[in-house]
Motif scaffolding. Structure first.
Motif, PDB file in Angstrom:
ATOM      1  N   PHE A  88       0.812  -1.219   0.000  1.00 19.93           N
ATOM      2  CA  PHE A  88       0.000   0.000   0.000  1.00 19.93           C
ATOM      3  C   PHE A  88       0.846   1.270   0.000  1.00 19.93           C
ATOM      4  O   PHE A  88       0.336   2.360   0.231  1.00 19.93           O
ATOM      5  CB  PHE A  88      -0.961  -0.036   1.193  1.00 19.93           C
ATOM      6  N   ASP A  89       2.157   1.096  -0.292  1.00 21.13           N
ATOM      7  CA  ASP A  89       3.016   2.266  -0.491  1.00 21.13           C
ATOM      8  C   ASP A  89       2.683   2.932  -1.825  1.00 21.13           C
ATOM      9  O   ASP A  89       3.070   4.070  -2.072  1.00 21.13           O
ATOM     10  CB  ASP A  89       4.501   1.854  -0.470  1.00 21.13           C
ATOM     11  N   GLN A  90       1.967   2.199  -2.689  1.00 19.36           N
ATOM     12  CA  GLN A  90       1.570   2.730  -3.990  1.00 19.36           C
ATOM     13  C   GLN A  90       0.376   3.676  -3.819  1.00 19.36           C
ATOM     14  O   GLN A  90      -0.261   3.712  -2.775  1.00 19.36           O
ATOM     15  CB  GLN A  90       1.201   1.568  -4.919  1.00 19.36           C
ATOM     16  N   ASP A  91       0.099   4.433  -4.849  1.00 20.86           N
ATOM     17  CA  ASP A  91      -1.007   5.398  -4.815  1.00 20.86           C
ATOM     18  C   ASP A  91      -2.332   4.669  -5.031  1.00 20.86           C
ATOM     19  O   ASP A  91      -2.770   4.465  -6.161  1.00 20.86           O
ATOM     20  CB  ASP A  91      -0.794   6.461  -5.900  1.00 20.86           C
ATOM     21  N   ILE A  92      -2.955   4.255  -3.926  1.00 19.92           N
ATOM     22  CA  ILE A  92      -4.221   3.513  -3.978  1.00 19.92           C
ATOM     23  C   ILE A  92      -5.283   4.304  -3.218  1.00 19.92           C
ATOM     24  O   ILE A  92      -5.052   4.747  -2.099  1.00 19.92           O
ATOM     25  CB  ILE A  92      -4.057   2.104  -3.365  1.00 19.92           C
ATOM     26  N   ASP A  93      -6.441   4.490  -3.828  1.00 17.63           N
ATOM     27  CA  ASP A  93      -7.537   5.228  -3.196  1.00 17.63           C
ATOM     28  C   ASP A  93      -8.403   4.323  -2.327  1.00 17.63           C
ATOM     29  O   ASP A  93      -8.716   4.653  -1.187  1.00 17.63           O
ATOM     30  CB  ASP A  93      -8.415   5.892  -4.268  1.00 17.63           C
TER      31      ASP A  93
END
Length: 333
Positions: free
Chosen positions: A64-69
């Motif tokens: 969840f270090d990625q850009d997840i809404d």
């Protein structure tokens, strides 16, 4: 141009995860980037979504270090307990389909047609109710507003897909005479009054989920509720006999009209022509079907209903996606 969002599906290779992807596509959910996560065992698998192939990634703390809404979780309570707080701490809104947070006072428990306002006080995690609770909430909400519920008695007849792939396999192979691997007894040509573990009070966890979740969703903490949940040899579609007692008197014609006007409900109630909800009618549909509407003549202000819905769609995948749609509608992202 409609804004699009980055969406993750956790448990993407499971029965509900696959159905979530199907529902997201059908409802044309505005996705920019799609991330699919599962266990190390399923990592590397290829999953198709709207004509494009995606590689399933292993779920890790760094996922969840990625850009997840929004992250739609359907990987079991233990996974949710570990990874949902991590995702929420990184600004992701989690819609969790497990039992991990349903009774947490800080986590809203939402059926969009019933208590949409509750999403507004989320703290990064929103719980999706139990499948058997979800379908009951639509008729109960509609009638509670008008007549005020006094007591609820649930008797459920639940499909094997509620136990996932192993339950499905027990019925399929049990018909051929093979021994069960999921249930303590054969489910083929049988009914098991045993869903989830037994508790000290003699009820099962499934039964107490229905009791406690009903009170929370309806904002009726003192509502009298009891339940008996039964696993039956049906692949998809939970059926429920619901006995209600109200504070106020009612007319059956008004009850039918109230149910017909409730979003998400289809009334099928013409017993003279053998028209009533069936599990096979509900399969792969998002609506909740209500029929056998009649007075309970043994008590004052009593009512009987027969309520059916697809437990994997409305009872899990669709309700989860509807919550995500609600977040967009209320501009909570």
């Amino acid at each position: 141009m409609k804004k699009k969002f980055n969406i993750a599906v956790v448990g993407a290779t499971g029965m509900v995860g696959q159905k979530m992807l199907e529902v997201l596509a059908e409802r044309d959910f505005p996705i920019d980037h799609l991330y699919l996560f599962a266990s190390s065992k399923s990592a590397g698998k290829e999953v198709e979504y709207r004509g494009k192939k995606y590689i399933v990634e292993e779920l890790k703390e760094s996922s969840f270090d990625q850009d997840i809404d929004i992250a739609l979780f359907s990987a079991g309570a233990s996974i949710s307990k570990k990874f949902s707080p991590i995702a929420a701490s990184k600004g992701v809104i989690v819609v969790d389909n497990s039992s991990a947070f349903r009774m947490d006072e800080k986590v809203p428990l939402v059926v969009p047609e019933v208590n949409p306002e509750d999403v507004e006080w989320h703290n990064g995690i929103i719980a999706n109710p139990n499948c058997s609770t979800i379908q009951a909430m639509l008729p109960l909400k509609a009638l509670h507003e008008k007549y005020i519920l006094k007591r609820v008695i649930y008797s459920t007849y639940q499909a094997v897909s509620g136990s996932g792939v192993k339950g499905y396999r027990d019925l399929k192979e049990g018909i051929q005479g093979k021994d069960p691997i999921c249930y303590p007894h054969p489910i083929a040509f049988n009914c098991l009054p045993h869903i989830d573990d037994f508790l000290e009070n003699g009820y099962t966890k499934e039964e107490m989920k229905m009791v406690n979740e009903s009170r929370k969703i309806l904002h009726a903490p003192s509502l009298k509720v009891t339940a008996t949940t039964v696993r039956v040899p049906v692949f998809y579609g939970h059926s429920e006999s619901i006995n209600l007692e109200f504070e106020r008197s009612f007319k059956l014609e008004e009850v039918r009209k109230t149910l017909e006007e409730m979003p998400g409900i289809i009334v099928m109630d013409d017993p003279k022509n053998n028209v009533y909800p069936l599990a096979r009618i509900s399969e792969n549909k998002d609506e909740v079907f209500v029929g056998r509407i009649r007075r309970d003549e043994s008590i004052e202000n009593g009512l009987n209903l027969w309520v059916v819905a697809d437990n994997i769609r409305k009872g899990a995948a669709t309700n989860t996606v509807q919550i995500a749609e609600l977040l967009i509608e209320k501009q909570l992202l």
